[in-house]
Design an enzyme around this catalytic site. Structure first.
Site, PDB file in Angstrom:
ATOM      1  N   LYS A  20       1.039   4.311   6.792  1.00  0.00           N
ATOM      2  CA  LYS A  20       0.352   5.160   5.800  1.00  0.00           C
ATOM      3  C   LYS A  20       0.941   6.569   5.880  1.00  0.00           C
ATOM      4  O   LYS A  20       1.724   6.899   6.762  1.00  0.00           O
ATOM      5  CB  LYS A  20      -1.153   5.224   6.066  1.00  0.00           C
ATOM      6  N   SER A  54       0.802  -1.224   0.000  1.00  0.00           N
ATOM      7  CA  SER A  54       0.000   0.000   0.000  1.00  0.00           C
ATOM      8  C   SER A  54       0.836   1.275   0.000  1.00  0.00           C
ATOM      9  O   SER A  54       0.331   2.342  -0.338  1.00  0.00           O
ATOM     10  CB  SER A  54      -0.945   0.019   1.210  1.00  0.00           C
TER      11      SER A  54
END
Length: 259
Positions: free
Chosen positions: A109, A68
């Site tokens: 993230k 991700s």
């Protein structure tokens, strides 16, 4: 009389050739060399131990299991994150966090919104718009965003997205839970470098992408990179200095053997 003078002159000339260094001078040279070697090894140890100690105190390693955050962080990478309680993070920071509503796993993230921000995705160029400012994010996989949303981040919370915007399960899939945000206090650390694998070892640059927005932008990085270089320099200095005496002794033996 002439022979005596000539003989005397010849004897004097015979004594003018190269003379061996006095034993005291040789011992003094060896002593000075030993002192300098000891100082160099001590300095190397200070750099080595000090650099590693600084990293061990300020940073923690975390493994990244998913793609991700590509291309910034690859799956399987071990990253180093500087400890944080979430009070010192800003837009653009890559963080490690854990939130119960997102499951029990540690996640990595990038923060794209902080408390009070209004985020809109996307403009005509597929750019994220933060408080009316379109943000160019050069680190994105594929170079653009996907999905449409408009949210206002509650105070004390953060909105996070992966750099691989086409393959990241992030705040966009949790919009029904506090507008996809998590408490800033869930942050465990700011990611500043990759420790493994060896080929990807190095720092992760602070981004200036959100600086035009103003306010809580990405934090300045800590001492990870200089501390790492200090540790490497210290190790090299110790190894090279420790090898000087054996190598010098070996070369002396080779010269004596060739005579």
């Amino acid at each position: 009389m002439s022979r005596t003078a000539g003989g005397t002159t010849g004897q004097a000339q015979g004594r003018t050739g190269p003379q061996p260094a006095p034993p005291g001078a040789a011992r003094s040279s060896r002593t000075l060399g030993g002192v300098l070697q000891g100082v160099a090894i001590a300095l190397g140890l200070v750099l080595l131990v000090g650099g590693f100690a600084l990293i061990a105190v300020d940073y923690r390693p975390y493994n990244v299991p998913t793609d991700s955050m590509e291309p910034t962080v690859h799956p399987g990478d071990t990253v180093l994150a500087r400890r944080s309680n979430g009070s010192d993070v800003g837009r653009g920071d890559v963080v490690v966090f854990k939130d119960s509503t997102w499951g029990s796993a540690l996640l990595v993230k990038r923060i794209v919104g902080v408390g009070g921000d209004t985020l809109v995705c996307c403009d005509a160029k597929h750019r994220l718009v933060v408080n009316g400012v379109a943000v160019d994010e050069p680190y994105l996989a594929g170079g653009y965003n996907s999905g449409k949303f408009s949210v206002t981040v509650p105070r004390g919370r953060i909105f996070l997205m992966g750099d691989n915007r086409l393959g990241s399960l992030d705040s966009r899939v949790h919009l029904d839970q506090a507008s996809g945000t998590v408490p800033a206090g869930d942050v465990l650390g700011r990611v500043e470098g990759t420790a493994w694998p060896f080929g990807r070892m190095g720092g992760i640059d602070r981004t200036a992408a959100f600086d035009p927005v103003g306010g809580a932008v990405a934090a300045q990085h800590g001492p990870l990179v200089p501390a790492s270089w200090a540790a490497v320099a210290g190790a090299v200095l110790v190894l090279v200095t420790a090898a000087v005496s054996p190598v010098a002794g070996f070369l002396r033996r080779l010269r004596r053997g060739g005579r």
